[in-house]
Design a protein around this motif. Structure first.
Motif, PDB file in Angstrom:
ATOM      1  N   LEU A 153      -0.243  10.589   8.390  1.00 30.36           N
ATOM      2  CA  LEU A 153      -1.177   9.668   9.014  1.00 30.36           C
ATOM      3  C   LEU A 153      -1.382  10.127  10.448  1.00 30.36           C
ATOM      4  O   LEU A 153      -0.468  10.061  11.267  1.00 30.36           O
ATOM      5  N   GLY A 207       3.043  10.429   3.143  1.00 32.53           N
ATOM      6  CA  GLY A 207       2.059  11.441   3.504  1.00 32.53           C
ATOM      7  C   GLY A 207       1.911  11.558   5.006  1.00 32.53           C
ATOM      8  O   GLY A 207       2.788  11.153   5.776  1.00 32.53           O
ATOM      9  N   SER A 241       4.656   4.954   3.340  1.00 30.66           N
ATOM     10  CA  SER A 241       3.917   6.194   3.533  1.00 30.66           C
ATOM     11  C   SER A 241       4.828   7.406   3.387  1.00 30.66           C
ATOM     12  O   SER A 241       5.850   7.515   4.068  1.00 30.66           O
ATOM     13  N   THR A 269       0.855  -1.176   0.000  1.00 30.48           N
ATOM     14  CA  THR A 269       0.000   0.000   0.000  1.00 30.48           C
ATOM     15  C   THR A 269       0.893   1.228   0.000  1.00 30.48           C
ATOM     16  O   THR A 269       1.844   1.300   0.780  1.00 30.48           O
ATOM     17  N   ILE A 314       0.998   5.365   0.427  1.00 35.26           N
ATOM     18  CA  ILE A 314       0.369   6.627   0.817  1.00 35.26           C
ATOM     19  C   ILE A 314       1.279   7.725   0.270  1.00 35.26           C
ATOM     20  O   ILE A 314       2.403   7.907   0.739  1.00 35.26           O
ATOM     21  N   ALA A 315       0.809   8.414  -0.750  1.00 35.90           N
ATOM     22  CA  ALA A 315       1.641   9.379  -1.469  1.00 35.90           C
ATOM     23  C   ALA A 315       1.747  10.709  -0.736  1.00 35.90           C
ATOM     24  O   ALA A 315       0.933  11.032   0.130  1.00 35.90           O
ATOM     25  N   ARG A 316       2.734  11.497  -1.146  1.00 34.09           N
ATOM     26  CA  ARG A 316       2.874  12.872  -0.635  1.00 34.09           C
ATOM     27  C   ARG A 316       1.589  13.631  -0.920  1.00 34.09           C
ATOM     28  O   ARG A 316       0.977  13.456  -1.967  1.00 34.09           O
ATOM     29  N   GLY A 317       1.172  14.474   0.010  1.00 28.66           N
ATOM     30  CA  GLY A 317      -0.052  15.245  -0.169  1.00 28.66           C
ATOM     31  C   GLY A 317      -1.293  14.530   0.318  1.00 28.66           C
ATOM     32  O   GLY A 317      -2.350  15.126   0.404  1.00 28.66           O
ATOM     33  N   CYS A 318      -1.171  13.249   0.649  1.00 26.86           N
ATOM     34  CA  CYS A 318      -2.305  12.473   1.155  1.00 26.86           C
ATOM     35  C   CYS A 318      -2.304  12.545   2.683  1.00 26.86           C
ATOM     36  O   CYS A 318      -1.264  12.405   3.316  1.00 26.86           O
ATOM     37  N   ALA A 319      -3.480  12.789   3.267  1.00 30.99           N
ATOM     38  CA  ALA A 319      -3.615  12.833   4.722  1.00 30.99           C
ATOM     39  C   ALA A 319      -4.719  11.868   5.141  1.00 30.99           C
ATOM     40  O   ALA A 319      -5.820  11.904   4.591  1.00 30.99           O
ATOM     41  N   ILE A 320      -4.423  11.019   6.098  1.00 28.21           N
ATOM     42  CA  ILE A 320      -5.373  10.030   6.594  1.00 28.21           C
ATOM     43  C   ILE A 320      -5.524  10.232   8.096  1.00 28.21           C
ATOM     44  O   ILE A 320      -4.536  10.349   8.815  1.00 28.21           O
TER      45      ILE A 320
END
Length: 108
Positions: free
Chosen positions: A32, A30, A28, A8, A10-16
């Motif tokens: 988390l 991004g 990851s 899996t 989680i790219a840069r700019g992605c927030a979870i």
């Protein structure tokens, strides 16, 4: 027999927001805001990645930042920053840019 590689990303700019649990590897880059658990494979917090919670995996590599405890059941490599306690069972490697703020405990 064919082996399937599951990772899996989680790219840069992605927030979870929330905890994540995966049964394979994860990388990851991004943000988390929660804990992360990888039950097998590599748990990689890439450069620029940030985990605001605990990180737990079989093999753990931190090139980014973790603000929470880190648990590694196998190998652990830190080239980034950890603000929290570190629990490891296998090998540990600290790179030249490693920054630790917490205790380091071997648990097997």
């Amino acid at each position: 027999m064919k082996t399937e590689l599951n990772i899996t990303l989680i790219a840069r700019g992605c927030a979870i927001t929330g905890d994540m649990v995966v049964d394979h590897g994860i990388s990851s880059f991004g943000l988390l805001d929660g804990g992360i658990i990888s039950t097998q494979g590599l748990l990689h917090i890439g450069e620029g990645g940030l985990v605001k919670g605990s990180a737990q995996g079989e093999h753990v590599r931190i090139d980014g930042r973790v603000d929470g405890d880190v648990h590694a059941r196998g190998s652990l490599e830190i080239n980034g920053q950890v603000s929290g306690d570190i629990f490891y069972c296998g090998t540990i490697r600290l790179g030249p840019r490693a920054s630790l703020n917490g205790t380091l405990k071997r648990v097997c």
